[in-house]
Design a protein around this motif. Structure first.
Motif, PDB file in Angstrom:
ATOM      1  N   GLU A 484      -1.428  -0.650   3.514  1.00 12.67           N
ATOM      2  CA  GLU A 484      -1.154  -1.747   4.451  1.00 12.67           C
ATOM      3  C   GLU A 484      -1.535  -1.351   5.881  1.00 12.67           C
ATOM      4  N   GLU A 509       3.038 -17.378  -2.408  1.00 10.90           N
ATOM      5  CA  GLU A 509       2.935 -15.955  -2.115  1.00 10.90           C
ATOM      6  C   GLU A 509       3.612 -15.147  -3.232  1.00 10.90           C
ATOM      7  N   SER A 513       6.615  -9.930  -1.372  1.00  8.01           N
ATOM      8  CA  SER A 513       5.479  -9.469  -0.565  1.00  8.01           C
ATOM      9  C   SER A 513       5.570 -10.009   0.858  1.00  8.01           C
ATOM     10  N   THR A 514       4.803  -9.356   1.727  1.00  3.79           N
ATOM     11  CA  THR A 514       4.646  -9.804   3.118  1.00  3.79           C
ATOM     12  C   THR A 514       3.177 -10.114   3.349  1.00  3.79           C
ATOM     13  N   CYS A 515       2.889 -11.350   3.877  1.00 10.11           N
ATOM     14  CA  CYS A 515       1.499 -11.812   3.953  1.00 10.11           C
ATOM     15  C   CYS A 515       1.048 -11.981   5.405  1.00 10.11           C
ATOM     16  N   CYS A 536      -1.685 -10.160   1.268  1.00  6.48           N
ATOM     17  CA  CYS A 536      -0.282  -9.931   0.953  1.00  6.48           C
ATOM     18  C   CYS A 536      -0.063  -8.444   0.629  1.00  6.48           C
ATOM     19  N   LYS A 538       2.777  -5.188  -0.412  1.00  6.46           N
ATOM     20  CA  LYS A 538       4.059  -4.840  -1.049  1.00  6.46           C
ATOM     21  C   LYS A 538       4.074  -3.347  -1.291  1.00  6.46           C
TER      22      LYS A 538
END
Length: 551
Positions: A484, A509, A513-515, A536, A538
């Motif tokens: 990331e 999504e 997760s973070t997008c 996304c 994770k």
């Protein structure tokens, strides 16, 4: 030839422009020789700007493109050219040519510059040339109009003074003629008849003495009338030198100054009144008008005493003070009350006070402690022109009639409705020229502000787009499974007001997760659809990337 102050000012200005021009070139990493040459040329052009305003403006505008050292000079010569170029059309043409020359040479010299930078440079050149030129032109026209109004005002005051003076002269001549025709004839008859009566054998000695007093009084009145008529006709009394005879060409005429006070007292004594004269101080000569005023104070005092206090003793005082002559006429109390039918004009003391004021002195009249009456005058030795040594400043009757100005004080008279046609046309032309010039300047400034606002807005939009927009190649370069941290370092952070999220129609999504959603630089398939890239993450890795269109 320039005055010394202008020579000094121009020298310092030329030196300042030369030093600023050389310093600017040194800051641009130019060689010392080039910097010195630019400085010397800027100083020379500064000296020539008064005689050749248009030429110097064009030269400074052309030189400001390749050399920044001409920038201070451009401001000064634009101001000077605005003041000195005649004609609105010629001035507009010269300034437009100067602006076009500066902008064209700047674009040619900075050929690698982008269009927004050239637009900003054009705005700065416009402000540097037009604003000082407008300010200089407005100042010059305002000064020219003010000078014209001052000249017209001075001419108006001179003409009014001449009209007032002529009217006064005509009125004085009319009064003199009336006095000569009426009073002169009557006084002449009185003198003739009293002279004939004085030699009448049937009169007693006391009667003959009284008739002699009447005859002398009538003769003295005729001489005084002749003096007054002469003064009214040509001002001979005011123009005669101090100490000159006041009785005209007749050597036997009585004096009308301090020297004639003894004759006045002797005449009153012959009428049976006790008159005493007291003198003190060192005798000093007076100005002619003040000398005559002293005589009139004594004459008026004696007349009032005979009229209102007959039989009362009279004392005349002449005190020569260090700065003035004090003349006093005082009579004792009245033995018997006077009948109410005594004629009095009521203007003697008023006229006497005005006469004293005109010579810078003053007059006081009032009762005494013993019941008598006292008339006193303070008359300076100097002429009324020396205001430092007079007691009352003589006023200008014409100026006193001027209406009050804006501050409430009497000022010069300007009748705007009575301007001559030439001046009115000049004022109208100046107003129209100022209106056109100011209107063009305001429009130019508004255009400058709008263009600068558009350029600033475009720059801000570009900067914000860089924060939230990527190319398709950047999207393809990112691989699933990368960390990331490395992905976020390679992509924009997306924190911008232009990034409103994935929008409608975005796929769901992944759980947990973070997008990161970014816009694509490509154009969507429709006006309502924008291409979007979504990444996304994770557990510190990229688990999904998608490309889609969202509303």
């Amino acid at each position: 030839m320039w005055p010394a102050r202008r020579v000094v000012g121009e020298t310092f200005l030329s030196l300042a422009l030369a030093l600023s021009g050389a310093g600017a070139e040194l800051l641009d990493d130019e060689s010392a020789g080039v910097a010195v040459g630019i400085g010397l040329l800027a100083g020379l052009l500064s000296l020539l700007r008064r005689g050749l305003p248009a030429t110097v403006l064009l030269a400074a505008a052309a030189g400001s493109a390749p050399f920044s050292g001409f920038a201070p000079l451009l401001l000064v010569v634009a101001w000077s050219a605005g003041r000195r170029i005649d004609g609105l059309g010629r001035a507009c043409g010269v300034f437009a040519l100067a602006y076009g020359l500066a902008l064209g040479l700047t674009a040619a010299w900075e050929s690698h510059a982008s269009l927004p930078l050239l637009a900003i440079a054009g705005m700065f050149i416009l402000v540097a040339i037009v604003v000082p030129g407008l300010a200089g032109r407005y100042w010059s026209q305002r000064r020219a109009l003010t000078d014209t109004l001052h000249e017209y005002n001075a001419q108006l005051l001179r003409e009014r003074a001449m009209i007032v003076g002529q009217a006064r002269m005509l009125e004085r001549q009319r009064i003199a003629q009336d006095m000569h025709d009426s009073l002169g004839h009557q006084l002449a008859l009185i003198a003739v008849h009293t002279g004939a009566l004085e030699v009448d054998r049937e009169l007693t000695g006391q009667q003959r003495e009284a008739v002699g007093v009447l005859r002398e009084a009538s003769v003295a009145a005729m001489h005084e009338l002749r003096d007054v008529v002469g003064v009214l006709r040509d001002g001979a009394d005011a123009n005669s030198p101090a100490g000159a005879p006041q009785g005209g060409d007749d050597p036997g005429a009585p004096s009308r100054g301090v020297a004639g006070i003894d004759d006045l007292a002797e005449t009153s004594r012959k009428a049976g009144t006790a008159v005493e004269i007291r003198r003190s101080g060192e005798v000093r000569p007076l100005a002619t008008t003040a000398d005559h005023a002293a005589y009139r104070v004594v004459q008026e005092g004696l007349t009032n005493a005979h009229k209102h206090a007959p039989g009362a003793s009279i004392s005349i005082g002449l005190r020569y003070e260090p700065d003035s002559l004090v003349v006093e006429v005082a009579n004792g109390p009245v033995a018997e009350p006077m009948p109410s039918g005594v004629a009095s004009g009521g203007q003697g003391l008023t006229g006497l006070a005005e006469r004293a004021r005109l010579v810078g002195g003053m007059v006081h009249a009032g009762p005494t402690a013993d019941g008598g009456f006292r008339l006193a005058g303070v008359l300076p030795y100097t002429s009324p022109g020396d205001a430092r040594k007079t007691f009352v400043a003589p006023q200008d009757d014409f100026r006193a009639q001027s209406p009050a100005g804006p501050g409430g004080e009497a000022g010069p008279v300007i009748e705007w409705n009575g301007l001559p046609k030439e001046l009115a046309r000049a004022v109208n032309r100046t107003k129209r020229g100022n209106g056109i010039a100011i209107g063009c300047g305001v429009a130019a400034l508004i255009g400058v502000v709008l263009v600068i606002a558009v350029v600033v807005g475009v720059v801000l939009l570009v900067r914000e787009a860089d924060k939230t927009m990527i190319e398709p190649a950047q999207y393809e370069a990112v691989k699933i499974g990368q960390s990331e941290r490395s992905v976020r370092d390679a992509l924009p952070h997306g924190d911008s007001f232009m990034n409103t999220g994935p929008g409608a129609g975005a796929p769901p999504e992944p759980d947990g997760s973070t997008c990161l959603t970014l816009l694509s630089s490509e154009i969507g398939s429709s006006l309502d659809a924008d291409p979007v890239f979504r990444f996304c993450f994770k557990d510190g890795k990229l688990i999904e990337k998608k490309s889609f269109e969202a509303t």
